[in-house]
Write a protein that holds these residues in place. Structure first.
Motif, PDB file in Angstrom:
ATOM      1  N   VAL A 125       0.836  -1.212   0.000  1.00  0.00           N
ATOM      2  CA  VAL A 125       0.000   0.000   0.000  1.00  0.00           C
ATOM      3  C   VAL A 125       0.867   1.257   0.000  1.00  0.00           C
ATOM      4  CG1 VAL A 125      -2.029  -1.059   1.062  1.00  0.00           C
ATOM      5  CG2 VAL A 125      -0.211  -0.166   2.526  1.00  0.00           C
ATOM      6  N   ASP A 126       2.125   1.097  -0.421  1.00  0.00           N
ATOM      7  CA  ASP A 126       3.061   2.222  -0.385  1.00  0.00           C
ATOM      8  C   ASP A 126       2.567   3.436  -1.176  1.00  0.00           C
ATOM      9  OD1 ASP A 126       3.445   0.357  -2.518  1.00  0.00           O
ATOM     10  OD2 ASP A 126       5.272   1.410  -3.099  1.00  0.00           O
ATOM     11  N   LEU A 127       1.891   3.184  -2.306  1.00  0.00           N
ATOM     12  CA  LEU A 127       1.475   4.315  -3.148  1.00  0.00           C
ATOM     13  C   LEU A 127       0.349   5.118  -2.486  1.00  0.00           C
ATOM     14  CD1 LEU A 127       1.521   2.370  -6.528  1.00  0.00           C
ATOM     15  CD2 LEU A 127       3.220   4.014  -5.721  1.00  0.00           C
ATOM     16  N   PRO A 163      -0.049   3.145 -11.847  1.00  0.00           N
ATOM     17  CA  PRO A 163      -1.446   3.621 -11.765  1.00  0.00           C
ATOM     18  C   PRO A 163      -2.333   2.680 -10.934  1.00  0.00           C
ATOM     19  CG  PRO A 163      -1.019   2.658 -13.925  1.00  0.00           C
ATOM     20  CD  PRO A 163       0.296   2.639 -13.197  1.00  0.00           C
ATOM     21  N   SER A 164      -2.085   2.648  -9.640  1.00  0.00           N
ATOM     22  CA  SER A 164      -2.854   1.786  -8.728  1.00  0.00           C
ATOM     23  C   SER A 164      -4.304   2.285  -8.629  1.00  0.00           C
ATOM     24  CB  SER A 164      -2.204   1.808  -7.346  1.00  0.00           C
ATOM     25  OG  SER A 164      -3.158   1.547  -6.342  1.00  0.00           O
ATOM     26  N   VAL A 165      -5.225   1.346  -8.770  1.00  0.00           N
ATOM     27  CA  VAL A 165      -6.646   1.694  -8.693  1.00  0.00           C
ATOM     28  C   VAL A 165      -6.985   2.185  -7.284  1.00  0.00           C
ATOM     29  CG1 VAL A 165      -8.983   0.732  -8.840  1.00  0.00           C
ATOM     30  CG2 VAL A 165      -7.235   0.020 -10.490  1.00  0.00           C
ATOM     31  N   THR A 306      -6.790  -7.740 -15.510  1.00  0.00           N
ATOM     32  CA  THR A 306      -6.274  -8.892 -14.772  1.00  0.00           C
ATOM     33  C   THR A 306      -7.418  -9.695 -14.156  1.00  0.00           C
ATOM     34  OG1 THR A 306      -4.905  -9.568 -12.906  1.00  0.00           O
ATOM     35  CG2 THR A 306      -5.845  -7.376 -12.761  1.00  0.00           C
ATOM     36  N   ASP A 307      -8.530  -9.031 -13.836  1.00  0.00           N
ATOM     37  CA  ASP A 307      -9.657  -9.731 -13.206  1.00  0.00           C
ATOM     38  C   ASP A 307     -10.392 -10.662 -14.172  1.00  0.00           C
ATOM     39  OD1 ASP A 307      -9.072  -8.540 -10.847  1.00  0.00           O
ATOM     40  OD2 ASP A 307     -10.783  -7.180 -10.804  1.00  0.00           O
ATOM     41  N   LEU A 308     -10.041 -10.625 -15.468  1.00  0.00           N
ATOM     42  CA  LEU A 308     -10.635 -11.586 -16.413  1.00  0.00           C
ATOM     43  C   LEU A 308      -9.591 -12.566 -16.945  1.00  0.00           C
ATOM     44  CD1 LEU A 308     -13.174  -9.373 -18.453  1.00  0.00           C
ATOM     45  CD2 LEU A 308     -13.725 -11.345 -17.013  1.00  0.00           C
ATOM     46  N   THR A 328       0.882  -8.913 -15.901  1.00  0.00           N
ATOM     47  CA  THR A 328       1.807  -7.845 -15.479  1.00  0.00           C
ATOM     48  C   THR A 328       1.308  -7.107 -14.229  1.00  0.00           C
ATOM     49  OG1 THR A 328       0.890  -5.947 -16.681  1.00  0.00           O
ATOM     50  CG2 THR A 328       2.322  -7.432 -17.937  1.00  0.00           C
ATOM     51  N   VAL A 329       0.044  -7.301 -13.843  1.00  0.00           N
ATOM     52  CA  VAL A 329      -0.514  -6.485 -12.753  1.00  0.00           C
ATOM     53  C   VAL A 329      -0.218  -7.093 -11.381  1.00  0.00           C
ATOM     54  CG1 VAL A 329      -2.612  -5.436 -11.815  1.00  0.00           C
ATOM     55  CG2 VAL A 329      -2.305  -5.601 -14.286  1.00  0.00           C
ATOM     56  N   PHE A 330      -0.458  -8.395 -11.235  1.00  0.00           N
ATOM     57  CA  PHE A 330      -0.169  -9.077  -9.965  1.00  0.00           C
ATOM     58  C   PHE A 330       0.900 -10.134 -10.193  1.00  0.00           C
ATOM     59  CE2 PHE A 330      -4.527  -7.533  -9.180  1.00  0.00           C
ATOM     60  CZ  PHE A 330      -4.259  -6.780  -8.047  1.00  0.00           C
TER      61      PHE A 330
HETATM   62  C1  UD1 Z   1      -8.334  -3.181  -7.734  1.00  0.00           C
HETATM   63  C2  UD1 Z   1      -9.496  -4.127  -7.838  1.00  0.00           C
HETATM   64  C3  UD1 Z   1      -9.033  -5.517  -8.223  1.00  0.00           C
HETATM   65  C4  UD1 Z   1      -8.202  -5.458  -9.508  1.00  0.00           C
HETATM   66  C5  UD1 Z   1      -7.099  -4.426  -9.390  1.00  0.00           C
HETATM   67  C6  UD1 Z   1      -6.337  -4.216 -10.688  1.00  0.00           C
HETATM   68  C7  UD1 Z   1     -11.081  -3.235  -6.232  1.00  0.00           C
HETATM   69  C8  UD1 Z   1     -11.792  -3.391  -4.946  1.00  0.00           C
HETATM   70  N1  UD1 Z   1     -10.190  -4.162  -6.556  1.00  0.00           N
HETATM   71  O1  UD1 Z   1      -7.486  -3.690  -6.709  1.00  0.00           O
HETATM   72  O2  UD1 Z   1     -10.177  -6.348  -8.421  1.00  0.00           O
HETATM   73  O3  UD1 Z   1      -7.628  -6.723  -9.746  1.00  0.00           O
HETATM   74  O4  UD1 Z   1      -7.644  -3.153  -8.995  1.00  0.00           O
HETATM   75  O5  UD1 Z   1      -7.187  -3.869 -11.710  1.00  0.00           O
HETATM   76  O6  UD1 Z   1     -11.346  -2.318  -6.981  1.00  0.00           O
HETATM   77  N2  UD1 Z   1       0.508  -1.757  -5.774  1.00  0.00           N
HETATM   78  C9  UD1 Z   1       1.672  -1.333  -5.194  1.00  0.00           C
HETATM   79  N3  UD1 Z   1       1.591  -0.360  -4.219  1.00  0.00           N
HETATM   80  C10 UD1 Z   1       0.410   0.176  -3.840  1.00  0.00           C
HETATM   81  C11 UD1 Z   1      -0.762  -0.257  -4.451  1.00  0.00           C
HETATM   82  C12 UD1 Z   1      -0.691  -1.238  -5.432  1.00  0.00           C
HETATM   83  O7  UD1 Z   1       2.751  -1.812  -5.528  1.00  0.00           O
HETATM   84  O8  UD1 Z   1       0.405   1.048  -2.959  1.00  0.00           O
HETATM   85  C13 UD1 Z   1       0.575  -2.828  -6.793  1.00  0.00           C
HETATM   86  C14 UD1 Z   1      -0.170  -4.075  -6.339  1.00  0.00           C
HETATM   87  O9  UD1 Z   1       0.648  -4.888  -5.531  1.00  0.00           O
HETATM   88  C15 UD1 Z   1      -0.528  -4.732  -7.632  1.00  0.00           C
HETATM   89  C16 UD1 Z   1      -0.740  -3.547  -8.579  1.00  0.00           C
HETATM   90  O10 UD1 Z   1      -0.134  -2.420  -7.951  1.00  0.00           O
HETATM   91  O11 UD1 Z   1       0.530  -5.528  -8.099  1.00  0.00           O
HETATM   92  C17 UD1 Z   1      -2.200  -3.235  -8.859  1.00  0.00           C
HETATM   93  O12 UD1 Z   1      -2.860  -2.939  -7.649  1.00  0.00           O
HETATM   94  P1  UD1 Z   1      -4.067  -1.908  -7.564  1.00  0.00           P
HETATM   95  O13 UD1 Z   1      -4.277  -1.262  -8.886  1.00  0.00           O
HETATM   96  O14 UD1 Z   1      -3.829  -1.024  -6.392  1.00  0.00           O
HETATM   97  O15 UD1 Z   1      -5.269  -2.879  -7.269  1.00  0.00           O
HETATM   98  P2  UD1 Z   1      -6.323  -2.796  -6.102  1.00  0.00           P
HETATM   99  O16 UD1 Z   1      -6.811  -1.392  -5.950  1.00  0.00           O
HETATM  100  O17 UD1 Z   1      -5.822  -3.520  -4.917  1.00  0.00           O
END
Ligand code: UD1
Length: 430
Positions: A125-127, A163-165, A306-308, A328-330
Motif C-alpha cells: 500500500v506504499d502508493l 497507476p494503482s486503482v 487482470t480480473d478476467l 503484469t498487474v499481480f
Molecule cells: C483493484 C481491484 C481488483 C483489480 C485491481 C487491478 C477493487 C476493490 N479491486 O485492486 O479487483 O484486480 O484493482 O485492476 O477495486 N501496488 C503497489 N503499491 C500500492 C498499491 C498497489 O505496488 O500502494 C501494486 C499491487 O501490488 C498490484 C498492482 O499495484 O501488483 C495493482 O494494484 P491496484 O491497482 O492497487 O489494485 P487494487 O486497488 O488492490
C-alpha cells in the motif's frame, strides 16, 4: 463447507443481466463517509465484499441500510464514533483499505491493520501512503497497524509510480475535502475511478480528468448527500460472456457498457468467437466451431483486465494451438492453473507467463477455488468440461458474483451447491 457440483458439457443459452459493479460500489461506499448527509446508492450488488464494507462503515458509526432485492443502500455518516475499523474485517478484504482517505479527510486520524483479500500477490500500500503523505498526513506502523494523522490535508501535486486503482481512489477521496488543489499524475483510468469521481461530484466535489491519467481535484469545505447509481460490473459481464462461449452455447448479457469491455471483446473476436454488440447495453456471445489460441497481456485499463485473466485462461485451455498469457498487474495470479491442470489443461507457468497448449476437451475433476476470479475460471472450465467437477471453497465466488449458481442454472447449466458433501451426480434439469 459447501461445494459446487458441476455436470459439464451443457451449452448455455439465454439472457442474463449484469449487476452493479462490485469494484465501483466499494470505493463509493467508503467515500460516503465524507459527508454528514445521507447518501443513497442504487444498483448495489448483494455480495459478501459489499456486506463486509457495510460492516466496516457501521463499526465506524455510520448507519447503513441495505435492501438487497432492490439493490438500494442508504448510508448516513452524520456522526462517526471511531476511526479504527475492526481488524478482522479489514483482514477479510483488501478494499477495506479504501476508508483510509475518507477517514483522514473527515476525522484527521485513522488506524488500520494491513489489508487482506485474495491471495494473488504481495499487494503493498506504499502508493496510497506516499500520496496521502504528500497531502500532509503522517503515518507510522504500530503493532502491525498503520496509524495516520493530519492536522488538515492540503492539495498537492502527486505522481503515482504505478497507476494503482486503490491508491487513485484513496487520494481522490482525501483530496475532495483538502485545502487547495490536488493534481494526480499517472492516475489509474479504470471506469470505476470515473464512477467514484461522478459520485463525489454529485455531492459537490470538484474533480476533473477522471478517466485520464491526470486528475485535478479542487478542495471544497463540505459535501452534501446524494442519490447515485453505480455502473454495471464489467468483470461479471465478461465472465458470463465467457461462460456462453466456453460451453459452445450463446448468451446475451444485458446491462453492460460495451465500451468498458473493449479489450475482452477484441481478444474474443481474435479467437474466432462470435461477439455482437446489441446497442450500447447488451452483448451476445457464442461460437460455431473451434477457436484459435491467442496471446494475452494483462495491463491497467484500457488494457486487458487482470480480473478476467483466469477466466480467459479457461477458454484458452481448449483453443486450437498455443497461447501465452502474460500477467503484469499481480505477481502471483496463476493459482487457478493447478485446478485447470487437474482437469486436463496443458499449462506451463514461467514467472509472469503462462503458456497454454490447447487440448481438445477438459474433463471433470475435484478442484479447489483459490481466490475469487480463479474460482470463476474453474467454474467456467467445469461448465465446458466432460463429466463432473466438484469445486471446493466456492465461498470465494460469493465475494464477487451475486446469485451466480442460480443465474447459470437459468441459462441451462447443471450446477448446484451441495452441503456438506456431494454424494451423487446431478440429475438432468439440476
Ligand atoms: C483493484 C481491484 C481488483 C483489480 C485491481 C487491478 C477493487 C476493490 N479491486 O485492486 O479487483 O484486480 O484493482 O485492476 O477495486 N501496488 C503497489 N503499491 C500500492 C498499491 C498497489 O505496488 O500502494 C501494486 C499491487 O501490488 C498490484 C498492482 O499495484 O501488483 C495493482 O494494484 P491496484 O491497482 O492497487 O489494485 P487494487 O486497488 O488492490
Amino acid at each position: 463447507m459447501d461445494k459446487l457440483l458441476v455436470q459439464g458439457g451443457v451449452p448455455l443459452h439465454g439472457s442474463v443481466k449484469a449487476n452493479g459493479s462490485k469494484n465501483a460500489t466499494l470505493p463509493i461506499m467508503a467515500a460516503a463517509l465524507l459527508s454528514a448527509e445521507p447518501v443513497i446508492i442504487e444498483g448495489v450488488p448483494d455480495l459478501m465484499d459489499v456486506r463486509t464494507m457495510a460492516a466496516v462503515l457501521q463499526a465506524l458509526g455510520a448507519s447503513v441500510r441495505f435492501d438487497p432485492v432492490d439493490g438500494i443502500m442508504n448510508i448516513s455518516a452524520e456522526v462517526l464514533r471511531g476511526n479504527e475499523p475492526p481488524l478482522q474485517l479489514v483482514q477479510q478484504m483488501r478494499a477495506s483499505f479504501l476508508v483510509l482517505g475518507p477517514l483522514l479527510a473527515r476525522c484527521g486520524r485513522v488506524r488500520l491493520s494491513l489489508p487482506g483479500g485474495c491471495a494473488i500477490g504481495i499487494r503493498p500500500v506504499d502508493l496510497h501512503l506516499k500520496g496521502l503523505t504528500a497531502m500532509g498526513a503522517h503515518f507510522s506502523m504500530v503493532n502491525g497497524c498503520i496509524e495516520g494523522e493530519t492536522d488538515g490535508l492540503k492539495g498537492a501535486r502527486i505522481y503515482l509510480d504505478y497507476p494503482s486503482v486503490g491508491a487513485t481512489e484513496n487520494i481522490i477521496s482525501a483530496a475532495v475535502l483538502a485545502r487547495g488543489t490536488t493534481i494526480l499524475e499517472n492516475a489509474a483510468t479504470e471506469p470505476e475511478i470515473v464512477d467514484l469521481a461522478n459520485f463525489l461530484n454529485s455531492m459537490g466535489a470538484l474533480i476533473s480528468g477522471a478517466g485520464t491519467t491526470s486528475i485535478r481535484v479542487e478542495g471544497v469545505s463540505r459535501l452534501t448527500g446524494t442519490r447515485y447509481k453505480v455502473i454495471p460490473d464489467r468483470i461479471e459481464a465478461g465472465t458470463l460472456l465467457l461462460a456462453g462461449i466456453i460451453t459452445g452455447g450463446e448468451v446475451i448479457v444485458e446491462n453492460v457498457l460495451s465500451d468498458h469491455l473493449k479489450p475482452l471483446l477484441a481478444k474474443l473476436r481474435e479467437t474466432g468467437a462470435e461477439v455482437e454488440e446489441l446497442g450500447h447495453s447488451a452483448i451476445r456471445a457464442g461460437r460455431s466451431g473451434l477457436l484459435r489460441a491467442v496471446d494475452l497481456k494483462t495491463l491497467p485499463y484500457p488494457g486487458f483486465p487482470t480480473d478476467l485473466q483466469p477466466q480467459f485462461m479457461a477458454l484458452l485451455a481448449t483453443c486450437l494451438g498455443t497461447g501465452v498469457i502474460t500477467e503484469t498487474v499481480f505477481e502471483n495470479r496463476f493459482r487457478h492453473v493447478e485446478g485447470l491442470s487437474c482437469m486436463g489443461a496443458q499449462i506451463q507457468v514461467d514467472g509472469r507467463h503462462a503458456i497454454v497448449h490447447g487440448v481438445s476437451a477438459l474433463t471433470g475433476a475435484p478442484v479447489c477455488a483459490s481466490d475469487l476470479r480463479g474460482g470463476a475460471a474453474l467454474l467456467l472450465a467445469a461448465l465446458g468440461a466432460r463429466g463432473q467437477t466438484v469445486i471446493s471453497d466456492p465461498y470465494h465466488l460469493w465475494r464477487g458474483y451475486y446469485r451466480l449458481v442460480e443465474r447459470l442454472q437459468e441459462l441451462g447449466a447443471k450446477v448446484k451447491r451441495v452441503y456438506p458433501e456431494p454424494e451423487q451426480l446431478i440429475s438432468t434439469g439440476g
